[in-house]
Design a protein around this motif. Structure first.
Motif, PDB file in Angstrom:
ATOM      1  N   ARG A 175      -0.070  40.085  -6.952  1.00  9.44           N
ATOM      2  CA  ARG A 175       0.260  39.375  -8.190  1.00  9.44           C
ATOM      3  C   ARG A 175       1.610  38.683  -8.010  1.00  9.44           C
ATOM      4  O   ARG A 175       2.578  39.297  -7.559  1.00  9.44           O
ATOM      5  N   ALA A 176       1.682  37.410  -8.345  1.00 12.14           N
ATOM      6  CA  ALA A 176       2.940  36.658  -8.264  1.00 12.14           C
ATOM      7  C   ALA A 176       3.736  36.858  -9.551  1.00 12.14           C
ATOM      8  O   ALA A 176       3.240  37.436 -10.520  1.00 12.14           O
ATOM      9  N   SER A 177       4.953  36.374  -9.585  1.00  7.44           N
ATOM     10  CA  SER A 177       5.777  36.500 -10.789  1.00  7.44           C
ATOM     11  C   SER A 177       5.303  35.574 -11.904  1.00  7.44           C
ATOM     12  O   SER A 177       5.668  35.748 -13.061  1.00  7.44           O
ATOM     13  N   VAL A 178       4.474  34.598 -11.589  1.00  3.64           N
ATOM     14  CA  VAL A 178       3.905  33.675 -12.575  1.00  3.64           C
ATOM     15  C   VAL A 178       2.651  34.332 -13.162  1.00  3.64           C
ATOM     16  O   VAL A 178       1.764  34.735 -12.408  1.00  3.64           O
ATOM     17  N   PRO A 179       2.544  34.439 -14.494  1.00  2.00           N
ATOM     18  CA  PRO A 179       1.377  35.082 -15.098  1.00  2.00           C
ATOM     19  C   PRO A 179       0.061  34.404 -14.672  1.00  2.00           C
ATOM     20  O   PRO A 179      -0.049  33.190 -14.665  1.00  2.00           O
TER      21      PRO A 179
END
Length: 71
Positions: free
Chosen positions: A4-8
């Motif tokens: 999971r990236a920091s961008v939702p």
């Protein structure tokens, strides 16, 4: 391993070690099976690769893509 990236809503699969075994895996059926699974799980699957003239990786990935962007 999908992360999971920091961008939702954004996930990524990190490149990992670039060696002969990785290139061989891309040329085999494992790459197609992995991409098929990712396409079932996610709305969009974006493949980012080196420039075509810089490495053969792009040439192995292109047949598995619905579209290719050259810049």
């Amino acid at each position: 391993m999908v992360r999971r990236a920091s961008v939702p809503g954004l996930y990524f699969l990190a490149a990992g070690k670039a060696d002969a075994a990785a290139r061989e895996a891309m040329a085999k059926d494992r790459l197609r099976r992995m991409l098929d699974k990712l396409k079932q799980e996610f709305e969009y699957v974006i493949l980012d690769a080196q420039p075509v003239l810089g490495a053969a990786d792009s040439l192995h990935l292109a047949p598995h893509a619905d579209a290719v962007v050259l810049t």
